[in-house]
Design a protein around this motif. Structure first.
Motif, PDB file in Angstrom:
ATOM      1  N   GLY A  70      19.037  85.070  11.126  1.00 25.51           N
ATOM      2  CA  GLY A  70      19.187  86.468  10.761  1.00 25.51           C
ATOM      3  C   GLY A  70      20.150  86.770   9.641  1.00 25.51           C
ATOM      4  O   GLY A  70      20.294  87.933   9.258  1.00 25.51           O
ATOM      5  N   GLY A  71      20.822  85.745   9.090  1.00 28.01           N
ATOM      6  CA  GLY A  71      21.702  86.053   7.969  1.00 28.01           C
ATOM      7  C   GLY A  71      22.761  85.011   7.708  1.00 28.01           C
ATOM      8  O   GLY A  71      22.909  84.035   8.439  1.00 28.01           O
ATOM      9  N   VAL A  72      23.504  85.258   6.642  1.00 25.42           N
ATOM     10  CA  VAL A  72      24.628  84.385   6.313  1.00 25.42           C
ATOM     11  C   VAL A  72      25.851  84.819   7.119  1.00 25.42           C
ATOM     12  O   VAL A  72      25.825  85.821   7.829  1.00 25.42           O
ATOM     13  CB  VAL A  72      24.943  84.420   4.804  1.00 25.42           C
ATOM     14  N   GLY A  73      26.932  84.064   6.999  1.00 24.84           N
ATOM     15  CA  GLY A  73      28.135  84.346   7.767  1.00 24.84           C
ATOM     16  C   GLY A  73      28.818  85.640   7.341  1.00 24.84           C
ATOM     17  O   GLY A  73      28.545  86.213   6.279  1.00 24.84           O
ATOM     18  N   ASN A  74      29.734  86.070   8.172  1.00 28.91           N
ATOM     19  CA  ASN A  74      30.457  87.317   7.953  1.00 28.91           C
ATOM     20  C   ASN A  74      31.378  87.203   6.740  1.00 28.91           C
ATOM     21  O   ASN A  74      32.186  86.284   6.649  1.00 28.91           O
ATOM     22  CB  ASN A  74      31.273  87.635   9.214  1.00 28.91           C
ATOM     23  N   PRO A 103      23.816  76.166  13.832  1.00 30.45           N
ATOM     24  CA  PRO A 103      24.936  77.016  13.419  1.00 30.45           C
ATOM     25  C   PRO A 103      26.168  76.869  14.309  1.00 30.45           C
ATOM     26  O   PRO A 103      26.124  76.230  15.361  1.00 30.45           O
ATOM     27  CB  PRO A 103      24.342  78.417  13.533  1.00 30.45           C
ATOM     28  N   GLY A 104      27.241  77.526  13.874  1.00 31.70           N
ATOM     29  CA  GLY A 104      28.498  77.446  14.604  1.00 31.70           C
ATOM     30  C   GLY A 104      28.546  78.269  15.871  1.00 31.70           C
ATOM     31  O   GLY A 104      29.419  78.067  16.719  1.00 31.70           O
ATOM     32  N   HIS A 105      27.646  79.209  16.027  1.00 33.70           N
ATOM     33  CA  HIS A 105      27.523  80.033  17.230  1.00 33.70           C
ATOM     34  C   HIS A 105      26.039  80.300  17.456  1.00 33.70           C
ATOM     35  O   HIS A 105      25.266  80.421  16.505  1.00 33.70           O
ATOM     36  CB  HIS A 105      28.236  81.382  17.085  1.00 33.70           C
ATOM     37  N   GLY A 157      28.021  75.411  10.303  1.00 35.59           N
ATOM     38  CA  GLY A 157      29.235  76.139  10.650  1.00 35.59           C
ATOM     39  C   GLY A 157      28.925  77.622  10.761  1.00 35.59           C
ATOM     40  O   GLY A 157      27.927  78.024  11.374  1.00 35.59           O
ATOM     41  N   ASP A 158      29.767  78.467  10.136  1.00 33.26           N
ATOM     42  CA  ASP A 158      29.532  79.908  10.186  1.00 33.26           C
ATOM     43  C   ASP A 158      28.975  80.446   8.874  1.00 33.26           C
ATOM     44  O   ASP A 158      29.118  81.639   8.576  1.00 33.26           O
ATOM     45  CB  ASP A 158      30.836  80.644  10.524  1.00 33.26           C
ATOM     46  N   SER A 159      28.323  79.587   8.083  1.00 32.44           N
ATOM     47  CA  SER A 159      27.789  80.031   6.797  1.00 32.44           C
ATOM     48  C   SER A 159      26.343  80.496   6.864  1.00 32.44           C
ATOM     49  O   SER A 159      25.903  81.250   6.003  1.00 32.44           O
ATOM     50  CB  SER A 159      27.920  78.906   5.756  1.00 32.44           C
ATOM     51  N   LEU A 160      25.598  80.041   7.862  1.00 33.12           N
ATOM     52  CA  LEU A 160      24.200  80.452   7.998  1.00 33.12           C
ATOM     53  C   LEU A 160      23.825  80.483   9.471  1.00 33.12           C
ATOM     54  O   LEU A 160      24.087  79.523  10.202  1.00 33.12           O
ATOM     55  CB  LEU A 160      23.279  79.489   7.245  1.00 33.12           C
ATOM     56  N   VAL A 201      34.734  66.414  12.166  1.00 29.51           N
ATOM     57  CA  VAL A 201      34.616  67.266  10.985  1.00 29.51           C
ATOM     58  C   VAL A 201      34.800  68.710  11.410  1.00 29.51           C
ATOM     59  O   VAL A 201      34.128  69.190  12.330  1.00 29.51           O
ATOM     60  CB  VAL A 201      33.242  67.096  10.311  1.00 29.51           C
ATOM     61  N   THR A 202      35.713  69.415  10.749  1.00 27.31           N
ATOM     62  CA  THR A 202      35.908  70.844  10.980  1.00 27.31           C
ATOM     63  C   THR A 202      35.214  71.595   9.863  1.00 27.31           C
ATOM     64  O   THR A 202      35.535  71.414   8.689  1.00 27.31           O
ATOM     65  CB  THR A 202      37.411  71.191  11.013  1.00 27.31           C
ATOM     66  N   THR A 203      34.245  72.446  10.223  1.00 32.45           N
ATOM     67  CA  THR A 203      33.426  73.080   9.198  1.00 32.45           C
ATOM     68  C   THR A 203      34.187  74.101   8.360  1.00 32.45           C
ATOM     69  O   THR A 203      33.850  74.311   7.190  1.00 32.45           O
ATOM     70  CB  THR A 203      32.192  73.765   9.803  1.00 32.45           C
TER      71      THR A 203
END
Length: 218
Positions: free
Chosen positions: A160-164, A195-197, A154-157, A71-73
């Protein structure tokens, strides 16, 4: 050792052992992406979330049992650099959000919509469509019947915050809305966030800061 979710590029995987599911987390370069290998304990079937980079590292993690699904987020290139190599080596079926698939150069076999179910062996994962970071970003929720939920964002959450959203006020408002309603609004504080990172977190650790995020606009 207990699972911490703290991994580094070229370092070992950290394994979160649940009753029905094993979750192995690795970091891959050059952008320190997280990739997650999910293994159904009952069947041995495996699923990979984000073949981000370093195909050799990911294939070593996957091992001889292979994977049935990847699955690719979302469509950003740092999340699919190793996708072609992994799919060629394993024959895995590719899944991605319907509205991001066109931005992923490896063909997507299964288009995902909000509320869909992706399975790994006997373990169901619920798809949540989170717009804003990209049009078709998806998260996967595992509602563990033996404990608390787990969500791969993924990169949505992040902690410290939501994604860019690159200064786009409308995109930020959309992403915050989707994260608030489809994650915070439906899942308990104990929900573990992958998360994605970077490091993991929980919804409970982040929930008190939602007004702050809304006020700062990122």
């Amino acid at each position: 050792m207990p699972y911490t979710g703290k991994v580094v590029v070229d370092g070992p995987a950290d394994v979160h052992e649940l009753t029905d599911l094993m979750i192995s987390k690795v970091a891959v370069g050059p952008m320190e992406n997280n990739a997650y290998l999910l293994r159904c304990r009952a069947t041995g079937e495996q699923l990979l979330i984000d073949a981000a980079a370093d195909a050799d590292t990911l294939l070593g993690l996957i091992g001889e049992d292979g994977i049935a699904t990847v699955v690719t987020t979302h469509r950003h290139a740092d999340h699919w650099q190793a996708l072609d190599a992994v799919v060629r080596a394993t024959g895995a079926r590719t899944h991605a959000g319907r509205h991001d698939a066109e931005g992923i150069p490896v063909p997507t076999e299964v288009l995902l919509d909000d509320g869909d179910t992706v399975t790994v062996g006997r373990v169901p994962l619920t798809v949540r469509h989170l717009r804003g970071h990209t049009p078709g970003s998806v998260a996967l929720v595992y509602d563990d019947p033996h404990g608390h939920p787990h969500v791969f964002t993924g990169d949505s959450l992040f902690p410290g915050g939501v994604g860019n959203t690159r200064g786009d006020a409308e995109a930020f408002a959309t992403l915050l809305h989707d994260v608030e309603t489809r994650l915070f609004g439906e899942l308990p504080d104990e929900t573990w966030v992958y998360p994605g990172h970077g490091a993991d977190t929980t919804l409970g650790a982040e929930r008190p800061h939602l007004p702050e995020w809304r006020e700062r606009g990122w």
